[in-house]
Design an enzyme around this catalytic site. Structure first.
Site, PDB file in Angstrom:
ATOM      1  N   ASN A   9       0.878  -1.175   0.000  1.00  0.00           N
ATOM      2  CA  ASN A   9       0.000   0.000   0.000  1.00  0.00           C
ATOM      3  C   ASN A   9       0.913   1.221   0.000  1.00  0.00           C
ATOM      4  O   ASN A   9       1.498   1.559   1.022  1.00  0.00           O
ATOM      5  CB  ASN A   9      -0.892  -0.018   1.246  1.00  0.00           C
ATOM      6  CG  ASN A   9      -1.687   1.272   1.401  1.00  0.00           C
ATOM      7  OD1 ASN A   9      -1.849   2.033   0.446  1.00  0.00           O
ATOM      8  ND2 ASN A   9      -2.196   1.515   2.596  1.00  0.00           N
ATOM      9  N   TRP A  10       1.042   1.845  -1.169  1.00  0.00           N
ATOM     10  CA  TRP A  10       1.999   2.958  -1.296  1.00  0.00           C
ATOM     11  C   TRP A  10       1.475   4.238  -0.636  1.00  0.00           C
ATOM     12  O   TRP A  10       2.237   5.172  -0.434  1.00  0.00           O
ATOM     13  CB  TRP A  10       2.293   3.219  -2.777  1.00  0.00           C
ATOM     14  CG  TRP A  10       3.139   2.177  -3.446  1.00  0.00           C
ATOM     15  CD1 TRP A  10       3.577   0.998  -2.918  1.00  0.00           C
ATOM     16  CD2 TRP A  10       3.652   2.244  -4.787  1.00  0.00           C
ATOM     17  NE1 TRP A  10       4.320   0.316  -3.850  1.00  0.00           N
ATOM     18  CE2 TRP A  10       4.389   1.042  -5.006  1.00  0.00           C
ATOM     19  CE3 TRP A  10       3.556   3.170  -5.825  1.00  0.00           C
ATOM     20  CZ2 TRP A  10       5.027   0.782  -6.214  1.00  0.00           C
ATOM     21  CZ3 TRP A  10       4.196   2.898  -7.026  1.00  0.00           C
ATOM     22  CH2 TRP A  10       4.924   1.724  -7.221  1.00  0.00           C
ATOM     23  N   LYS A  11       0.189   4.302  -0.371  1.00  0.00           N
ATOM     24  CA  LYS A  11      -0.422   5.522   0.202  1.00  0.00           C
ATOM     25  C   LYS A  11      -0.127   6.722  -0.708  1.00  0.00           C
ATOM     26  O   LYS A  11      -0.017   6.560  -1.910  1.00  0.00           O
ATOM     27  CB  LYS A  11       0.056   5.746   1.631  1.00  0.00           C
ATOM     28  CG  LYS A  11      -0.041   4.484   2.493  1.00  0.00           C
ATOM     29  CD  LYS A  11       0.127   4.766   3.952  1.00  0.00           C
ATOM     30  CE  LYS A  11       0.174   3.443   4.698  1.00  0.00           C
ATOM     31  NZ  LYS A  11       0.016   3.589   6.136  1.00  0.00           N
ATOM     32  N   HIS A  94      -9.502   1.278   4.441  1.00  0.00           N
ATOM     33  CA  HIS A  94      -8.252   1.460   5.191  1.00  0.00           C
ATOM     34  C   HIS A  94      -8.524   2.394   6.372  1.00  0.00           C
ATOM     35  O   HIS A  94      -9.304   3.335   6.264  1.00  0.00           O
ATOM     36  CB  HIS A  94      -7.165   2.041   4.282  1.00  0.00           C
ATOM     37  CG  HIS A  94      -5.817   1.981   4.902  1.00  0.00           C
ATOM     38  ND1 HIS A  94      -5.392   2.912   5.826  1.00  0.00           N
ATOM     39  CD2 HIS A  94      -4.810   1.075   4.777  1.00  0.00           C
ATOM     40  CE1 HIS A  94      -4.175   2.584   6.228  1.00  0.00           C
ATOM     41  NE2 HIS A  94      -3.795   1.477   5.608  1.00  0.00           N
ATOM     42  N   GLU A  96      -6.965   4.769   7.555  1.00  0.00           N
ATOM     43  CA  GLU A  96      -6.736   6.204   7.282  1.00  0.00           C
ATOM     44  C   GLU A  96      -7.942   6.812   6.587  1.00  0.00           C
ATOM     45  O   GLU A  96      -8.284   7.973   6.819  1.00  0.00           O
ATOM     46  CB  GLU A  96      -5.444   6.365   6.459  1.00  0.00           C
ATOM     47  CG  GLU A  96      -4.223   6.080   7.326  1.00  0.00           C
ATOM     48  CD  GLU A  96      -3.008   5.552   6.584  1.00  0.00           C
ATOM     49  OE1 GLU A  96      -2.944   5.674   5.345  1.00  0.00           O
ATOM     50  OE2 GLU A  96      -2.115   4.991   7.259  1.00  0.00           O
ATOM     51  N   GLU A 166      -5.951  -5.008  10.257  1.00  0.00           N
ATOM     52  CA  GLU A 166      -4.880  -4.050  10.555  1.00  0.00           C
ATOM     53  C   GLU A 166      -5.196  -3.327  11.858  1.00  0.00           C
ATOM     54  O   GLU A 166      -6.016  -2.404  11.872  1.00  0.00           O
ATOM     55  CB  GLU A 166      -4.776  -3.018   9.437  1.00  0.00           C
ATOM     56  CG  GLU A 166      -4.480  -3.607   8.081  1.00  0.00           C
ATOM     57  CD  GLU A 166      -3.842  -2.571   7.165  1.00  0.00           C
ATOM     58  OE1 GLU A 166      -2.690  -2.778   6.791  1.00  0.00           O
ATOM     59  OE2 GLU A 166      -4.485  -1.553   6.861  1.00  0.00           O
ATOM     60  N   GLY A 172       2.119   2.025  10.775  1.00  0.00           N
ATOM     61  CA  GLY A 172       3.094   3.102  10.663  1.00  0.00           C
ATOM     62  C   GLY A 172       3.728   3.491  11.993  1.00  0.00           C
ATOM     63  O   GLY A 172       4.416   4.504  12.085  1.00  0.00           O
ATOM     64  N   SER A 212       2.987  -2.401  10.481  1.00  0.00           N
ATOM     65  CA  SER A 212       4.433  -2.480  10.738  1.00  0.00           C
ATOM     66  C   SER A 212       5.005  -3.867  10.463  1.00  0.00           C
ATOM     67  O   SER A 212       5.911  -4.325  11.150  1.00  0.00           O
ATOM     68  CB  SER A 212       4.752  -2.015  12.161  1.00  0.00           C
ATOM     69  OG  SER A 212       4.347  -0.665  12.327  1.00  0.00           O
TER      70      SER A 212
END
Ligand code: PEP
Length: 249
Positions: A9-11, A94, A96, A166, A172, A212
């Site tokens: 997941n490159w975000k 996700h 976020e 997650e 992160g 992580s």
């Protein structure tokens, strides 16, 4: 039987040129290896068409899609648009997106329906925040997220979903769920799916761990019977960090 999957997941990272170089480099590196899992990279919308055109054994996905089909929704990107680029997957829910863009279980249900209607495989994210974990509510939270967004799907459609557990406190942050914590909740998630759709559907559902995950912990996390791979954020942005995770299978 369910697949082992490592998905990046490159975000909101990499310019188009940097993204192309990263995807190309990953593909070249994988050409020299035999992998025992599917490899997916979920990347910014504007990279999709270019990168889908240069990878072969790496699959491409988006990081989000709109909850509407088409029309006057300035700035949104529909599931049909994503599919038209050659992308095959889309991350939905996700943490976020849930936290910063107010995406509710009801909105995520709409996104999932549209993704499926357009032939995309959703990578559907679930997970609790730290206070919920500390209060012992993690099972309750993930059950609610799954049931409110996904449990109106037919068994056939549910069978197309990849789940990604997650824990938000591990994303992160450098904190990873312990091997035992990951196995315990993954088993609970599979049991929850079995309660709704039966054992065969549950046994065929890939459940990824995210938070992580790195070269140092991937092997022991993936060795859990109910952990079928990983959704990888930071470590998917460098080939020398992402490859060892793929090779953990
Ligand atoms: C993620 O964003 O899905 C994720 C797991 O990030 P990280 O690996 O950086 O914790």
């Amino acid at each position: 039987m369910r697949k082992n999957i490592v998905a990046g997941n490159w975000k909101m990272n990499t310019t188009l040129q940097e993204g192309i170089a990263l995807a190309y480099g990953l593909q070249v590196a994988l050409n020299e290896k035999k992998t025992n899992c599917d490899v997916i990279i979920c990347i910014p919308f504007i990279h999709l068409a270019s990168i889908a055109g240069i990878v072969q054994t790496v699959s491409v996905g988006a990081e989000n899609c709109a909850d509407k089909t088409s029309g006057a929704y300035t700035g949104e990107v529909s599931a049909a648009m994503i599919a038209s680029t050659g992308a095959k997957y889309v991350i939905i829910g996700h943490s976020e997106r849930r936290a910063y863009y107010g995406e509710s279980n009801a909105i995520l249900k709409e996104k999932t329906l549209l993704a499926l209607a357009n032939g995309l495989t959703p990578i559907f994210c679930i997970g609790e925040v730290l206070e919920e974990r500390e209060a012992g509510k993690q099972n309750e939270i993930v059950k609610k997220q799954i049931s409110e967004s996904l449990f109106d799907l037919s068994a056939e459609d549910f069978g197309k979903i990849i789940l990604a557990y997650e824990p938000v406190w591990a994303i992160g942050t450098g904190k990873t769920a312990t091997v035992a914590q990951a196995q315990e909740i993954h088993a609970f998630i599979r049991q929850t799916v079995a309660g709704k759709y039966g054992k065969t559907v549950a046994d065929n559902t890939s459940i990824l761990y995210g938070g992580s995950c790195n070269a140092g912990n991937a092997k022991e996390l993936f060795a859990n019977p109910d952990v079928d791979g990983g959704l990888i954020g930071g470590a998917s942005l460098a080939i020398d960090k992402f490859l060892p995770i793929i090779e953990a299978f």
